[in-house]
Design a protein around this motif. Structure first.
Motif, PDB file in Angstrom:
ATOM      1  N   ILE A  51       0.841  -1.200   0.000  1.00 20.18           N
ATOM      2  CA  ILE A  51       0.000   0.000   0.000  1.00 20.18           C
ATOM      3  C   ILE A  51       0.878   1.254   0.000  1.00 20.18           C
ATOM      4  CG2 ILE A  51      -1.619   1.372   1.375  1.00 20.18           C
ATOM      5  CD1 ILE A  51      -2.849  -1.273   2.320  1.00 20.18           C
ATOM      6  N   THR A  52       1.937   1.232   0.815  1.00 21.06           N
ATOM      7  CA  THR A  52       2.850   2.377   0.875  1.00 21.06           C
ATOM      8  C   THR A  52       3.525   2.613  -0.470  1.00 21.06           C
ATOM      9  OG1 THR A  52       3.280   1.894   3.207  1.00 21.06           O
ATOM     10  CG2 THR A  52       4.798   3.399   2.109  1.00 21.06           C
ATOM     11  N   PHE A  53       3.984   1.517  -1.102  1.00 21.47           N
ATOM     12  CA  PHE A  53       4.638   1.641  -2.412  1.00 21.47           C
ATOM     13  C   PHE A  53       3.665   2.216  -3.442  1.00 21.47           C
ATOM     14  CE2 PHE A  53       5.387  -0.186  -6.626  1.00 21.47           C
ATOM     15  CZ  PHE A  53       6.662   0.297  -6.887  1.00 21.47           C
ATOM     16  N   THR A  89     -10.075  11.171  -2.248  1.00 21.10           N
ATOM     17  CA  THR A  89     -10.593  10.428  -3.403  1.00 21.10           C
ATOM     18  C   THR A  89      -9.813   9.134  -3.604  1.00 21.10           C
ATOM     19  OG1 THR A  89     -11.260  12.481  -4.502  1.00 21.10           O
ATOM     20  CG2 THR A  89     -11.023  10.529  -5.880  1.00 21.10           C
ATOM     21  N   THR A  90      -8.499   9.206  -3.537  1.00 14.22           N
ATOM     22  CA  THR A  90      -7.672   8.015  -3.735  1.00 14.22           C
ATOM     23  C   THR A  90      -7.861   7.016  -2.607  1.00 14.22           C
ATOM     24  OG1 THR A  90      -6.030   9.467  -4.796  1.00 14.22           O
ATOM     25  CG2 THR A  90      -5.333   7.230  -4.249  1.00 14.22           C
ATOM     26  N   THR A  91      -7.925   7.515  -1.378  1.00 12.53           N
ATOM     27  CA  THR A  91      -8.156   6.624  -0.234  1.00 12.53           C
ATOM     28  C   THR A  91      -9.489   5.888  -0.383  1.00 12.53           C
ATOM     29  OG1 THR A  91      -6.899   8.090   1.223  1.00 12.53           O
ATOM     30  CG2 THR A  91      -8.378   6.516   2.276  1.00 12.53           C
ATOM     31  N   ALA A  92     -10.517   6.622  -0.734  1.00 16.08           N
ATOM     32  CA  ALA A  92     -11.838   6.006  -0.920  1.00 16.08           C
ATOM     33  C   ALA A  92     -11.800   4.976  -2.041  1.00 16.08           C
ATOM     34  CB  ALA A  92     -12.873   7.084  -1.223  1.00 16.08           C
ATOM     35  N   ALA A  93     -11.078   5.269  -3.104  1.00 15.70           N
ATOM     36  CA  ALA A  93     -10.998   4.340  -4.236  1.00 15.70           C
ATOM     37  C   ALA A  93     -10.318   3.039  -3.820  1.00 15.70           C
ATOM     38  CB  ALA A  93     -10.242   4.985  -5.387  1.00 15.70           C
ATOM     39  N   ILE A  94      -9.230   3.132  -3.057  1.00 20.57           N
ATOM     40  CA  ILE A  94      -8.518   1.921  -2.612  1.00 20.57           C
ATOM     41  C   ILE A  94      -9.388   1.100  -1.666  1.00 20.57           C
ATOM     42  CG2 ILE A  94      -6.560   1.100  -1.241  1.00 20.57           C
ATOM     43  CD1 ILE A  94      -4.914   3.365  -2.372  1.00 20.57           C
ATOM     44  N   ILE A  95     -10.054   1.772  -0.725  1.00 23.11           N
ATOM     45  CA  ILE A  95     -10.905   1.054   0.236  1.00 23.11           C
ATOM     46  C   ILE A  95     -12.059   0.349  -0.486  1.00 23.11           C
ATOM     47  CG2 ILE A  95     -12.534   1.382   2.144  1.00 23.11           C
ATOM     48  CD1 ILE A  95     -10.658   3.586   3.175  1.00 23.11           C
ATOM     49  N   LEU A  96     -12.662   1.029  -1.442  1.00 23.23           N
ATOM     50  CA  LEU A  96     -13.755   0.415  -2.195  1.00 23.23           C
ATOM     51  C   LEU A  96     -13.261  -0.738  -3.058  1.00 23.23           C
ATOM     52  CD1 LEU A  96     -15.805   3.560  -3.300  1.00 23.23           C
ATOM     53  CD2 LEU A  96     -16.459   1.806  -1.625  1.00 23.23           C
ATOM     54  N   SER A 100     -14.565  -4.470  -2.665  1.00 17.28           N
ATOM     55  CA  SER A 100     -15.130  -5.199  -3.810  1.00 17.28           C
ATOM     56  C   SER A 100     -14.491  -6.572  -3.962  1.00 17.28           C
ATOM     57  CB  SER A 100     -14.924  -4.391  -5.101  1.00 17.28           C
ATOM     58  OG  SER A 100     -15.575  -3.138  -5.009  1.00 17.28           O
ATOM     59  N   ILE A 101     -13.169  -6.630  -3.770  1.00 16.25           N
ATOM     60  CA  ILE A 101     -12.470  -7.918  -3.843  1.00 16.25           C
ATOM     61  C   ILE A 101     -12.966  -8.846  -2.738  1.00 16.25           C
ATOM     62  CG2 ILE A 101     -10.232  -9.061  -3.612  1.00 16.25           C
ATOM     63  CD1 ILE A 101      -8.994  -6.547  -4.882  1.00 16.25           C
ATOM     64  N   SER A 102     -13.098  -8.294  -1.514  1.00 13.79           N
ATOM     65  CA  SER A 102     -13.609  -9.091  -0.385  1.00 13.79           C
ATOM     66  C   SER A 102     -15.026  -9.568  -0.650  1.00 13.79           C
ATOM     67  CB  SER A 102     -13.549  -8.251   0.892  1.00 13.79           C
ATOM     68  OG  SER A 102     -14.153  -8.928   1.965  1.00 13.79           O
ATOM     69  N   LEU A 103     -15.825  -8.725  -1.287  1.00 15.92           N
ATOM     70  CA  LEU A 103     -17.221  -9.079  -1.581  1.00 15.92           C
ATOM     71  C   LEU A 103     -17.275 -10.237  -2.572  1.00 15.92           C
ATOM     72  CD1 LEU A 103     -20.033  -7.973  -0.796  1.00 15.92           C
ATOM     73  CD2 LEU A 103     -19.990  -6.643  -2.918  1.00 15.92           C
ATOM     74  N   ILE A 104     -16.369 -10.195  -3.562  1.00 19.85           N
ATOM     75  CA  ILE A 104     -16.346 -11.261  -4.574  1.00 19.85           C
ATOM     76  C   ILE A 104     -15.849 -12.568  -3.972  1.00 19.85           C
ATOM     77  CG2 ILE A 104     -15.249 -12.004  -6.714  1.00 19.85           C
ATOM     78  CD1 ILE A 104     -15.197  -9.030  -7.530  1.00 19.85           C
ATOM     79  N   VAL A 105     -14.807 -12.464  -3.115  1.00 17.56           N
ATOM     80  CA  VAL A 105     -14.172 -13.676  -2.570  1.00 17.56           C
ATOM     81  C   VAL A 105     -14.984 -14.273  -1.421  1.00 17.56           C
ATOM     82  CG1 VAL A 105     -12.120 -14.577  -1.423  1.00 17.56           C
ATOM     83  CG2 VAL A 105     -11.885 -12.922  -3.285  1.00 17.56           C
ATOM     84  N   LEU A 121      -7.870   3.105   8.205  1.00 19.24           N
ATOM     85  CA  LEU A 121      -7.123   4.210   8.803  1.00 19.24           C
ATOM     86  C   LEU A 121      -5.672   4.219   8.331  1.00 19.24           C
ATOM     87  CD1 LEU A 121      -7.391   6.566  10.723  1.00 19.24           C
ATOM     88  CD2 LEU A 121      -6.782   5.039  12.625  1.00 19.24           C
ATOM     89  N   ILE A 122      -5.089   3.019   8.199  1.00 16.51           N
ATOM     90  CA  ILE A 122      -3.707   2.924   7.697  1.00 16.51           C
ATOM     91  C   ILE A 122      -3.609   3.506   6.293  1.00 16.51           C
ATOM     92  CG2 ILE A 122      -1.943   1.304   6.880  1.00 16.51           C
ATOM     93  CD1 ILE A 122      -2.582  -0.475   9.228  1.00 16.51           C
ATOM     94  N   VAL A 123      -4.559   3.131   5.428  1.00 16.01           N
ATOM     95  CA  VAL A 123      -4.546   3.634   4.052  1.00 16.01           C
ATOM     96  C   VAL A 123      -4.625   5.154   4.036  1.00 16.01           C
ATOM     97  CG1 VAL A 123      -5.794   3.696   1.873  1.00 16.01           C
ATOM     98  CG2 VAL A 123      -5.538   1.531   3.091  1.00 16.01           C
TER      99      VAL A 123
END
Length: 345
Positions: A51-53, A89-96, A100-105, A121-123
């Motif tokens: 995430i940091t990278f 905006t970027t934080t929200a995009a990563i969290i969503l 979405s991946i968790s929802l699919i899996v 919070l970390i993100v």
């Protein structure tokens, strides 16, 4: 085609990036209470580094664009607003995306947001930290570059004034001036007295402008009139000078010795004789807000045409006031345009 660097890419932050990603990515899980003894510590650490990278890379690219399109010195409020909008905006995009991946899996989990609040919070904090670090780093480099630029400008300004003074104190100038004065004393004592007065005005002006960054157009005109008087005594009817600048511009500014350098260049590089007189005129182009120095073009066969004086003058204007001069030549005229400066510089 060679790639053009943006302002932000003018410094190398590779080692800052490596150090920052390693430290931030490694410490983030510990900061939020995930201990090495926990079974998922390794997975959290890898995810934190990734995430940091990711945030660092896109933050850097965003920073390049931001400083190019919305520079801090032009509109700081807009700059800050764009930075905040980018972070959230970027934080929200990563969290969503992760959701979405968790929802699919794993399907829908009623307590998903509560379980992953630490991750969210970390993100957010990682993005805030990386963007802030980039902003601070670039501001530091900008400040350092401005200090260097100021020092260089001061050195160039002092050097140019010294060179101008040196060129007129050199033995050839003194010899020619004293020779002319000697002949005037024998033939026209009244003109010889004026010659001495104008000669002293020239040197007084050279000494005065050593302490000034700018000179008014009125001061430059008064000085160039003294300089022209000496040269017309020397060249007799070989050249003429016409000043058509409206006095309303006399309180505006030029860099010191601008007009003298251009007149001297015209005399140095062009034929000036009774058969082929050199005509120099100075006027204002009101549309361009520029002073124009123009002479009929009749170059000496052995004249040095490197244009070093013009290039140095151009660099002085570009560095000192952020404006540049322009010059053009055709078979009839050589013309130089100098930007008129205000007293707000």
């Amino acid at each position: 085609m060679k790639k053009t660097k943006t302002k932000k890419e003018l410094y190398n932050d590779r080692w800052i990036m490596i150090f920052g990603i390693t430290v931030i990515g490694g410490l983030a899980p510990l900061v939020f209470g995930i201990r090495p003894s926990q079974p998922n510590f390794f997975q959290w650490s890898i995810l934190s580094v990734l995430i940091t990278f990711f945030s660092w890379v896109i933050s850097r690219r965003f920073g390049n664009y931001l400083w190019l399109k919305f520079p801090w010195d032009k509109n700081p409020l807009l700059h800050i607003s764009v930075v905040l909008a980018y972070i959230f905006t970027t934080t929200a995009a990563i969290i969503l995306l992760v959701y979405s991946i968790s929802l699919i899996v794993d399907g829908i989990k009623p307590n998903y947001w509560a379980e992953h609040k630490t991750f969210h919070l970390i993100v957010l904090l990682v993005f805030i930290f990386t963007v802030t670090l980039h902003e601070a780093t670039f501001l530091f480099y900008l400040w350092k570059r401005e200090l260097t630029r100021t020092a260089v400008l001061e050195k160039e300004n002092i050097q140019s004034k010294f060179d101008a003074l040196k060129n007129h104190v050199n033995p050839h100038f003194l010899f020619n001036s004293l020779g002319t004065l000697s002949s005037l004393i024998n033939t026209n004592q009244e003109k010889a007295i004026r010659y001495v007065n104008e000669f002293s005005k020239i040197y007084r002006y050279f000494l005065d402008v050593n302490n000034n960054d700018l000179a008014t157009i009125g001061e430059e005109i008064e000085f160039i009139n003294s300089y022209i008087f000496l040269q017309q005594i020397r060249y007799t009817d070989g050249f003429s000078f016409e000043n058509s600048i409206d006095p309303k511009y006399y309180n505006n500014f030029l860099l010191p010795l601008t007009l003298q350098l251009l007149v001297e260049n015209a005399l140095k590089h062009n034929i000036s004789s009774i058969k082929s007189p050199l005509h120099i005129k100075v006027f204002v182009d009101e549309n361009k807000q520029a002073i124009v120095v123009q002479n009929n073009y009749q170059p000496r066969k052995l004249a040095n045409t490197t244009k070093t004086g013009l290039i140095n003058l151009e660099q002085r204007y570009l560095n000192f006031v952020g404006k540049t001069i322009s010059y053009q030549q055709n078979e009839y005229f050589f013309t130089v345009e100098i930007p008129i400066l205000s007293n707000e510089l």
